[in-house]
Write a protein that holds these residues in place. Sequence first.
Motif, short mmCIF file in Angstrom:
data_model
loop_
_atom_site.label_atom_id
_atom_site.label_comp_id
_atom_site.label_asym_id
_atom_site.label_seq_id
_atom_site.Cartn_x
_atom_site.Cartn_y
_atom_site.Cartn_z
N VAL A 1 0.84 -1.20 0.00
CA VAL A 1 0.00 0.00 0.00
C VAL A 1 0.87 1.25 0.00
CG1 VAL A 1 -1.71 1.31 1.34
CG2 VAL A 1 -1.96 -1.17 1.07
N THR A 2 1.91 1.25 0.80
CA THR A 2 2.81 2.40 0.89
C THR A 2 3.58 2.59 -0.41
OG1 THR A 2 3.00 1.98 3.26
CG2 THR A 2 4.65 3.43 2.28
N LEU A 3 4.06 1.50 -0.98
CA LEU A 3 4.79 1.57 -2.24
C LEU A 3 3.91 2.16 -3.33
CD1 LEU A 3 7.63 0.67 -3.25
CD2 LEU A 3 6.50 -1.36 -4.16
N ARG A 4 2.63 1.80 -3.35
CA ARG A 4 1.70 2.33 -4.36
C ARG A 4 1.57 3.84 -4.25
NH1 ARG A 4 -3.25 4.20 -5.22
NH2 ARG A 4 -4.25 3.67 -7.19
N VAL A 5 1.48 4.36 -3.05
CA VAL A 5 1.35 5.82 -2.86
C VAL A 5 2.56 6.52 -3.48
CG1 VAL A 5 1.25 7.69 -1.16
CG2 VAL A 5 -0.11 5.61 -0.82
N VAL A 6 3.74 5.98 -3.27
CA VAL A 6 4.95 6.58 -3.83
C VAL A 6 4.97 6.39 -5.35
CG1 VAL A 6 7.48 6.58 -3.80
CG2 VAL A 6 6.21 6.24 -1.66
N ALA A 7 4.55 5.22 -5.81
CA ALA A 7 4.61 4.90 -7.24
C ALA A 7 3.70 5.78 -8.08
CB ALA A 7 4.24 3.43 -7.45
N ILE A 8 2.54 6.13 -7.58
CA ILE A 8 1.61 6.91 -8.40
C ILE A 8 1.84 8.41 -8.33
CG2 ILE A 8 -0.15 5.10 -8.33
CD1 ILE A 8 -1.70 6.86 -6.32
N ALA A 9 2.77 8.83 -7.49
CA ALA A 9 3.10 10.26 -7.41
C ALA A 9 3.88 10.66 -8.67
CB ALA A 9 3.93 10.53 -6.16
N ASP A 10 3.58 11.85 -9.18
CA ASP A 10 4.24 12.32 -10.39
C ASP A 10 5.67 12.79 -10.16
OD1 ASP A 10 1.97 11.86 -11.91
OD2 ASP A 10 1.18 13.87 -11.58
N ALA A 11 5.99 13.07 -8.90
CA ALA A 11 7.30 13.58 -8.53
C ALA A 11 7.59 13.05 -7.13
CB ALA A 11 7.27 15.11 -8.54
N PRO A 12 8.79 13.30 -6.63
CA PRO A 12 9.03 12.89 -5.24
C PRO A 12 7.90 13.41 -4.34
CG PRO A 12 11.08 13.60 -6.22
CD PRO A 12 9.99 13.92 -7.21
N ILE A 13 7.47 12.56 -3.44
CA ILE A 13 6.34 12.89 -2.58
C ILE A 13 6.82 13.00 -1.14
CG2 ILE A 13 5.72 10.43 -2.46
CD1 ILE A 13 2.78 11.31 -2.19
N ALA A 14 6.30 13.98 -0.45
CA ALA A 14 6.71 14.22 0.93
C ALA A 14 6.40 13.01 1.81
CB ALA A 14 6.01 15.45 1.49
N ARG A 15 7.35 12.66 2.64
CA ARG A 15 7.20 11.52 3.56
C ARG A 15 5.92 11.68 4.41
NH1 ARG A 15 11.33 8.08 5.87
NH2 ARG A 15 10.54 7.10 7.74
N ASP A 16 5.67 12.89 4.89
CA ASP A 16 4.47 13.13 5.70
C ASP A 16 3.19 12.92 4.90
OD1 ASP A 16 6.01 13.65 7.93
OD2 ASP A 16 5.87 15.83 7.73
N LYS A 17 3.21 13.26 3.60
CA LYS A 17 2.05 13.04 2.73
C LYS A 17 1.82 11.54 2.56
CE LYS A 17 -0.97 13.91 -0.69
NZ LYS A 17 -1.99 12.90 -0.49
N VAL A 18 2.87 10.78 2.36
CA VAL A 18 2.75 9.32 2.24
C VAL A 18 2.16 8.76 3.54
CG1 VAL A 18 4.02 7.13 1.99
CG2 VAL A 18 4.65 9.12 0.60
N ALA A 19 2.71 9.19 4.66
CA ALA A 19 2.22 8.70 5.95
C ALA A 19 0.75 9.03 6.16
CB ALA A 19 3.07 9.28 7.08
N ALA A 20 0.35 10.24 5.82
CA ALA A 20 -1.05 10.64 5.98
C ALA A 20 -1.96 9.82 5.08
CB ALA A 20 -1.21 12.13 5.70
N ASP A 21 -1.55 9.61 3.84
CA ASP A 21 -2.36 8.85 2.88
C ASP A 21 -2.55 7.42 3.36
OD1 ASP A 21 -3.27 7.35 0.59
OD2 ASP A 21 -2.60 8.97 -0.69
N VAL A 22 -1.46 6.76 3.75
CA VAL A 22 -1.54 5.36 4.17
C VAL A 22 -2.29 5.23 5.50
CG1 VAL A 22 -0.19 3.30 4.80
CG2 VAL A 22 0.54 4.74 2.87
N THR A 23 -2.06 6.16 6.41
CA THR A 23 -2.78 6.15 7.68
C THR A 23 -4.27 6.27 7.43
OG1 THR A 23 -0.90 7.11 8.86
CG2 THR A 23 -3.05 7.35 9.89
#
Length: 154
Positions: A45-67
């Motif tokens: 699930v976490t890998l997908r959030v990073v994979a679909i981002a168009d550019a580097p994505i903020a760690r906090d944004k990834v954490a919020a999305d997965v949470t």
Amino acid sequence: MTTATPATPTTPTVNGRVIALAHYAGRAVLERVLARTGNTFNQSVTLRVVAIADAPIARDKVAADVTGSLKIEESAVHTTIDELVAAKLVEEVLPDGSGLRLTPVGRDLYERVTAETNQISARIYADIPTEDLATAGRVLTLVNERANAELARM
């Protein structure tokens, strides 16, 4: 002697149990695919959030999305991100390390898992009328919104 009339099967209405059974069956399929890669559901699930981002994505944004998606503690997501970095599937970028992007190995893993699960999903959803899928999508979206509202009240 009387014989019992067989019960006529009825189509269940949507409820928590029906939704849960479908979710856990689908998750079990994904878990089997992931087991062959050595990765966990949370990592996927976490890998997908990073994979679909168009550019580097903020760690906090990834954490919020997965949470928000998995309804788990943010600290658990940060642990998962650290696991992905250690496995060289995700790398930290930006001067302060606050951005995340997939590595080539991470991209390959994401694409392989996605391709395999897409094939399985096609078999699972085959022959279900489009209208039924649209109705189910609307109902499940509404259930999700209402459940999230209840969580916010707790």
